[in-house]
Design a protein around this motif. Structure first.
Motif, PDB file in Angstrom:
ATOM      1  N   ASN A  71      11.875  -6.894  -8.864  1.00 46.51           N
ATOM      2  CA  ASN A  71      11.515  -5.757  -9.707  1.00 46.51           C
ATOM      3  C   ASN A  71      10.411  -6.136 -10.684  1.00 46.51           C
ATOM      4  O   ASN A  71       9.555  -5.313 -11.021  1.00 46.51           O
ATOM      5  CB  ASN A  71      12.737  -5.249 -10.474  1.00 46.51           C
ATOM      6  CG  ASN A  71      13.867  -4.829  -9.553  1.00 46.51           C
ATOM      7  OD1 ASN A  71      14.798  -5.585  -9.317  1.00 46.51           O
ATOM      8  ND2 ASN A  71      13.768  -3.631  -8.982  1.00 46.51           N
ATOM      9  N   ALA A  72      10.439  -7.408 -11.130  1.00 44.85           N
ATOM     10  CA  ALA A  72       9.386  -7.875 -12.049  1.00 44.85           C
ATOM     11  C   ALA A  72       8.040  -7.901 -11.331  1.00 44.85           C
ATOM     12  O   ALA A  72       7.024  -7.448 -11.876  1.00 44.85           O
ATOM     13  CB  ALA A  72       9.740  -9.258 -12.582  1.00 44.85           C
ATOM     14  N   VAL A  73       8.038  -8.426 -10.098  1.00 47.94           N
ATOM     15  CA  VAL A  73       6.789  -8.470  -9.323  1.00 47.94           C
ATOM     16  C   VAL A  73       6.301  -7.045  -9.077  1.00 47.94           C
ATOM     17  O   VAL A  73       5.116  -6.746  -9.246  1.00 47.94           O
ATOM     18  CB  VAL A  73       7.001  -9.215  -7.983  1.00 47.94           C
ATOM     19  CG1 VAL A  73       5.741  -9.149  -7.132  1.00 47.94           C
ATOM     20  CG2 VAL A  73       7.395 -10.675  -8.241  1.00 47.94           C
ATOM     21  N   GLU A  74       7.227  -6.171  -8.711  1.00 50.40           N
ATOM     22  CA  GLU A  74       6.851  -4.778  -8.457  1.00 50.40           C
ATOM     23  C   GLU A  74       6.217  -4.154  -9.709  1.00 50.40           C
ATOM     24  O   GLU A  74       5.165  -3.508  -9.628  1.00 50.40           O
ATOM     25  CB  GLU A  74       8.095  -3.970  -8.042  1.00 50.40           C
ATOM     26  CG  GLU A  74       7.849  -2.488  -7.778  1.00 50.40           C
ATOM     27  CD  GLU A  74       6.982  -2.236  -6.546  1.00 50.40           C
ATOM     28  OE1 GLU A  74       7.049  -3.046  -5.597  1.00 50.40           O
ATOM     29  OE2 GLU A  74       6.232  -1.237  -6.535  1.00 50.40           O
ATOM     30  N   ALA A  75       6.847  -4.383 -10.856  1.00 51.27           N
ATOM     31  CA  ALA A  75       6.308  -3.816 -12.102  1.00 51.27           C
ATOM     32  C   ALA A  75       4.916  -4.367 -12.375  1.00 51.27           C
ATOM     33  O   ALA A  75       4.005  -3.618 -12.767  1.00 51.27           O
ATOM     34  CB  ALA A  75       7.250  -4.127 -13.267  1.00 51.27           C
ATOM     35  N   ALA A  76       4.741  -5.676 -12.147  1.00 49.87           N
ATOM     36  CA  ALA A  76       3.431  -6.293 -12.384  1.00 49.87           C
ATOM     37  C   ALA A  76       2.384  -5.682 -11.458  1.00 49.87           C
ATOM     38  O   ALA A  76       1.258  -5.385 -11.876  1.00 49.87           O
ATOM     39  CB  ALA A  76       3.526  -7.802 -12.173  1.00 49.87           C
ATOM     40  N   LEU A  77       2.756  -5.481 -10.183  1.00 43.66           N
ATOM     41  CA  LEU A  77       1.811  -4.933  -9.213  1.00 43.66           C
ATOM     42  C   LEU A  77       1.440  -3.491  -9.561  1.00 43.66           C
ATOM     43  O   LEU A  77       0.277  -3.091  -9.442  1.00 43.66           O
ATOM     44  CB  LEU A  77       2.401  -5.008  -7.798  1.00 43.66           C
ATOM     45  CG  LEU A  77       2.602  -6.427  -7.246  1.00 43.66           C
ATOM     46  CD1 LEU A  77       3.390  -6.380  -5.941  1.00 43.66           C
ATOM     47  CD2 LEU A  77       1.271  -7.141  -7.043  1.00 43.66           C
ATOM     48  N   VAL A  78       2.426  -2.717  -9.994  1.00 51.15           N
ATOM     49  CA  VAL A  78       2.153  -1.324 -10.344  1.00 51.15           C
ATOM     50  C   VAL A  78       1.204  -1.252 -11.542  1.00 51.15           C
ATOM     51  O   VAL A  78       0.249  -0.470 -11.549  1.00 51.15           O
ATOM     52  CB  VAL A  78       3.473  -0.563 -10.627  1.00 51.15           C
ATOM     53  CG1 VAL A  78       3.194   0.804 -11.260  1.00 51.15           C
ATOM     54  CG2 VAL A  78       4.266  -0.398  -9.335  1.00 51.15           C
ATOM     55  N   VAL A  79       1.447  -2.112 -12.545  1.00 52.33           N
ATOM     56  CA  VAL A  79       0.554  -2.143 -13.709  1.00 52.33           C
ATOM     57  C   VAL A  79      -0.845  -2.549 -13.265  1.00 52.33           C
ATOM     58  O   VAL A  79      -1.846  -1.944 -13.667  1.00 52.33           O
ATOM     59  CB  VAL A  79       1.087  -3.107 -14.794  1.00 52.33           C
ATOM     60  CG1 VAL A  79       0.030  -3.330 -15.871  1.00 52.33           C
ATOM     61  CG2 VAL A  79       2.372  -2.568 -15.407  1.00 52.33           C
ATOM     62  N   ALA A  80      -0.907  -3.572 -12.398  1.00 50.58           N
ATOM     63  CA  ALA A  80      -2.211  -4.053 -11.931  1.00 50.58           C
ATOM     64  C   ALA A  80      -2.960  -2.956 -11.183  1.00 50.58           C
ATOM     65  O   ALA A  80      -4.163  -2.747 -11.378  1.00 50.58           O
ATOM     66  CB  ALA A  80      -2.017  -5.278 -11.034  1.00 50.58           C
ATOM     67  N   GLU A  81      -2.231  -2.236 -10.328  1.00 52.38           N
ATOM     68  CA  GLU A  81      -2.863  -1.168  -9.552  1.00 52.38           C
ATOM     69  C   GLU A  81      -3.360  -0.056 -10.469  1.00 52.38           C
ATOM     70  O   GLU A  81      -4.469   0.463 -10.292  1.00 52.38           O
ATOM     71  CB  GLU A  81      -1.861  -0.615  -8.522  1.00 52.38           C
ATOM     72  CG  GLU A  81      -1.645  -1.577  -7.349  1.00 52.38           C
ATOM     73  CD  GLU A  81      -0.299  -1.388  -6.647  1.00 52.38           C
ATOM     74  OE1 GLU A  81       0.026  -2.234  -5.794  1.00 52.38           O
ATOM     75  OE2 GLU A  81       0.417  -0.422  -6.969  1.00 52.38           O
ATOM     76  N   SER A  82      -2.542   0.272 -11.471  1.00 49.94           N
ATOM     77  CA  SER A  82      -2.946   1.356 -12.373  1.00 49.94           C
ATOM     78  C   SER A  82      -4.127   0.921 -13.238  1.00 49.94           C
ATOM     79  O   SER A  82      -4.874   1.750 -13.735  1.00 49.94           O
ATOM     80  CB  SER A  82      -1.771   1.797 -13.254  1.00 49.94           C
ATOM     81  OG  SER A  82      -1.459   0.782 -14.188  1.00 49.94           O
TER      82      SER A  82
END
Lengths: 286, 319
Positions: free
Chosen positions: A63-74
């Motif tokens: 979930n941490a990686v997912e959150a990081a990726l979503v922030v990065a994408e945004s």
């Protein structure tokens, strides 16, 4: 040392005056843990047996990686660096993060780091984040809210404290915009929305998102992504500050909990509820 | 030996249920002194046994609602540690307090033990007992640092009786730079459920998928037993019950005398949050549910039959 970009915010300067930077650099800390479905044991020294060969990425770290990726994408293609610490196998946790979409990884691998308690782990991770920041400032550090092995939940706030940045923990929702991170969190007795200017650390709950599942192409692509291996010497961390030598807690004794005795399993034939009531009264549980 | 107890309280100033337990435990270790952080009014009565209480005012014009955020609380506790020379700090083992303890560890050199179910002083050092690996192992952990910060689980000690508040020592701290950076955009304290606090209740009844969203039979049994109600991740995800009722590795950890799982399969995540319970009762219509592997008393049956019958029989037996 600060991990802030370009000299950073001066102490005392109000946070909301910070300028917004377009690019964001994110470190996501991940941990390789024994599979919670497998039998887990403590050794003579009270340390967790980490050589079972059935390790996995700590679940909430997905979930941490997912959150990081979503922030990065945004943020339009920000960089995500996975950071892990542990023995040889621990690199699997970083590789999983690479498969999910992280750009590169750092594996802190040093015999002297073995036996670190949560605070020692935070000390090493902080040194690694600072070294990562030498190549470019780190705006956001993301972790899971807990690791399923130790379950102390101490590392996120300790890591932020070592870095001199804010920790917003237990996030069920993370938004980064205008140079600040906003987190919604659900505590035992209250719900909160907290905001802090970047740089900051966020720990996420398993309720924050559904982690993506890497497809075959992503798994293949991850093989080509760089994994740096750093020792404590590379980080400038004296070995006696961490590992068993630096630990401020010591396990004196560890025993498996005795098996439960006199267990009863019945199939209801019409009076199991009444029998249960009698059992509770007899055992002074009601 | 001076032992500080962080007196957790509601925003309005009512001490949490764990406060008198921690005070009783602190009294068994040395001279107990309370730490009360923030502007909430100090109640007329506090748990008995405190030699004094340190009230820490937060100079909070910089962070108006932020006096309870972890950096501020940890700085308040650190100020009282410095003022008193205390060598032990006891905190209730909540996620918020873990952030406080982590900062005391990282910035003030404390040794930290989380989720302790016992604390003792042996040969001058603090030794805590805790269960690990989802309640399957018990350990004894020694703190080898001048300052021991121990996060104590709810129910670890019998609560001290209330008594008139002792001498109050006033302190003031200004939030550090980091403490002032946390902006509390919104905070809503939840009202109590009218039932015992889930984390500290002696009896906990948990509903899972098998309830199909109907917690009625669990509520009635909980009324009869004075129990707290919990739920599995599935039940909270379905919206059948509030999130904070989730028992499990990443939710509330419970270790009651009696746990009753109704329609709970016993997935490993859930077991991690309840396996340390004294007696485990499980009712599930699936004989292969993994919870039966750890249940002291398992019933393969329909919870909508078994629970109401148990409630009625308890009423009859106990008149």
């Amino acid at each position: 040392m600060s991990i802030v970009r370009g000299g950073g915010t001066k102490v005392g300067q109000p946070a909301r005056c910070r300028v917004t930077f377009p690019a964001v650099r994110i470190v996501v800390a991940v941990k390789h843990v024994p599979d919670i479905q497998a039998d887990r044991t403590l050794g003579q020294d009270g340390r967790l047996a980490r050589d079972g060969g059935d390790g996995t990425l700590n679940e909430v770290d997905e979930n941490a990686v997912e959150a990081a990726l979503v922030v990065a994408e945004s943020a339009g293609g920000a960089e995500v660096i996975a950071l892990t610490m542990g023995p040889d196998d621990a690199v699997d946790a970083a590789r999983r993060a690479l498969q999910m979409g992280a750009d590169s990884a750092v594996h802190v691998l040093d015999e002297a780091a073995a036996g670190s308690d949560a605070l020692g782990t935070a000390h090493v991770l902080a040194a690694a984040v600072r070294k990562i920041a030498e190549d470019g400032p780190v705006d956001l550090v993301v972790t899971g809210m807990a690791a399923t092995d130790g379950l102390t939940s101490l590392v996120p706030a300790a890591l932020a404290a070592e870095l001199g940045i804010v920790a917003l923990t237990l996030a069920v929702d993370v938004t980064v915009a205008d140079g600040a991170v906003v987190v919604r969190r659900e505590l035992d007795h209250a719900d909160e929305t907290l905001r802090a200017a970047l740089p900051a650390l966020v720990s996420v709950s398993d309720r924050a998102n559904e982690a993506r599942y890497p497809n075959f192409a992503a798994i293949m692509a991850a093989r080509k992504k760089p994994v740096a291996v750093w020792s404590l010497a590379d980080l400038g961390v004296p070995p006696d500050e961490v590992g068993s030598a630096g630990a401020r807690t010591r396990i004196l004794a560890a025993e498996p909990r005795p098996a439960r005795k006199d267990r009863v399993l019945v199939t209801d034939t019409g009076d199991a509820g009444a029998q249960l009531a009698a059992y509770l009264v007899e055992h002074k549980l009601a | 030996m001076t032992v500080l107890v962080l007196l957790d309280h509601t925003d309005a100033g009512e001490p949490r249920a764990t406060a008198p337990e921690l005070v009783a435990l602190a009294c068994s270790l040395g001279e107990a002194e309370g730490v009360w952080v923030g502007a909430a009014p100090l109640p007329a009565q506090l748990p008995s046994g405190l030699a004094r209480v340190h009230r820490v005012a937060v100079a909070n014009d910089w962070a108006p609602e932020g006096e309870h955020v972890a950096p501020v609380v940890s700085e308040a506790v650190a100020a009282v540690v410095d003022a008193t020379g205390a060598s032990v700090v006891l905190l209730a083992s909540t996620f918020e307090n873990k952030d406080v303890a982590a900062r005391l560890g990282a910035l003030h050199g404390a040794g930290v033990v989380t989720d302790a179910d016992s604390v003792a002083v042996e040969h001058g050092t603090v030794v805590a007992g805790k269960t690990v690996l989802a309640g399957t192992w018990t350990t004894r952990v020694e703190v080898v640092a001048p300052l021991a910060v121990v996060l104590v689980k709810a129910g670890a000690a019998d609560a001290a009786e209330p008594a008139a508040a002792p001498e109050v020592v006033e302190h003031a701290v200004a939030p550090s730079y980091v403490g002032g950076l946390v902006e509390v955009v919104e905070r809503t304290e939840r009202a109590g459920t009218g039932r015992p606090d889930l984390a500290s209740a002696q009896t906990v009844i948990v509903g899972g998928r098998g309830t199909e969203g109907d917690f009625g039979p669990l509520e009635e049994l909980a009324d009869e037993l004075g129990a707290a109600i919990g739920a599995t991740r599935v039940a909270t995800d379905e919206g059948w019950i509030a999130r904070e009722a989730q028992v499990g590795q990443t939710g509330v950890t419970v270790s009651p005398r009696l746990y009753i799982g109704a329609g709970v399969s016993g997935a490993v995540h859930h077991r991690g949050g309840m396996q340390a319970a004294g007696t485990i009762v499980a009712v599930n219509n699936d004989p292969d549910a993994p919870i039966f592997e750890i249940a002291d008393y398992g019933i393969v049956g329909d919870l909508f039959e078994v629970l109401p019958q148990a409630t009625a029989e308890l009423r009859r037996l106990r008149g």
